[in-house]
Scaffold this active site. Structure first.
Site: not given
Length: 185
Positions: A105, A108-109, A113
Site C-alpha cells: 500500500e 496509511v492515514d 482501508t
C-alpha cells in the site's frame, strides 16, 4: 530525509522524503522480505491501485525470492462520514488459499482501508498475510497492522511516488507536502 525547498513545483510546500531516501529504504525493505520469506517457496505481492503501483514495481524489482505480482483496486465512498465504506473495484485474478501474501500500500492515514483488506484476504485462507506500506501518517488510533514500513510522515496532504491529489503529482520521484491552498480551493 526532509528538505524545505522544492523547485519542482510551486504547489509543493516541502519535500518530506527524497528520491534517494526512498530508493535506500525500498532496498532495505526488499532485503528484509527476502529474509523473512526465504523458506516460503513463493510470495504473492499484491499492489493496491492506484497509489502503490510505483512502490510495488520498485520493491518487486529488488526482491531476490521467487514472487508473482497481482493488483487490487478499491474505492472508499461515503461523503457524509470521515470514514467511508470500502468497496473492491478490481479483485485478484487467482485464489490465494495457501499462498504467502504481501499487501503493498502507498499510504496509511487511519488504517481503515488496510484493515478492511486484511480482514477480507484473511478470510480467503492464505498461508500468511503481511503488509508493506510506504508511508504512514503519524496519528493515534491506527487500525491496521503494518509489517514493513517505509517512513512515518506528518499528518499533511502528501503527493508523489504514487500519491496524488486530483490525479496529479503521482509520478514525482519523491514525497512532498502539498500546500493547503491547493487542496482547499
Amino acid at each position: 530525509m526532509k528538505s524545505t525547498m522544492t523547485n519542482a513545483n510551486p504547489d509543493l510546500a516541502r519535500i518530506l522524503v527524497t528520491r534517494e531516501a526512498i530508493q535506500t529504504r525500498v532496498g532495505e525493505i526488499a532485503r528484509q522480505i527476502d529474509h523473512d520469506y526465504r523458506d516460503a517457496g513463493r510470495l504473492l505481492v499484491v499492489g493496491i491501485l492506484r497509489g502503490a503501483f510505483i512502490f510495488t514495481a520498485d520493491l518487486t524489482r529488488q526482491l531476490a525470492i521467487p514472487h508473482i505480482v497481482d493488483f487490487m483496486a478499491l474505492t472508499t465512498y461515503g461523503k457524509r462520514t470521515t470514514v467511508g465504506e470500502v468497496r473492491v473495484v478490481m479483485d485478484l485474478r487467482e485464489p490465494i488459499e495457501n499462498e504467502h501474501v504481501l499487501l503493498v500500500e502507498d499510504i496509511v492515514d487511519g488504517g481503515h482501508t488496510l484493515s478492511y483488506l486484511q480482514r477480507l484476504l484473511a478470510d480467503r485462507n492464505p498461508a500468511s498475510l503481511r503488509t508493506c506500506v510506504m508511508v504512514r501518517k503519524v496519528r493515534e488510533n491506527a487500525l491496521a497492522r503494518i509489517d514493513y514500513l517505509g517512513f512515518e510522515i506528518p499528518d499533511a496532504w502528501v503527493v508523489g511516488y504514487g500519491l496524488d491529489y486530483a490525479d496529479r503529482y503521482r509520478t514525482l520521484p519523491f514525497i512532498a507536502e502539498l500546500k493547503p491552498e491547493v487542496y482547499r480551493k
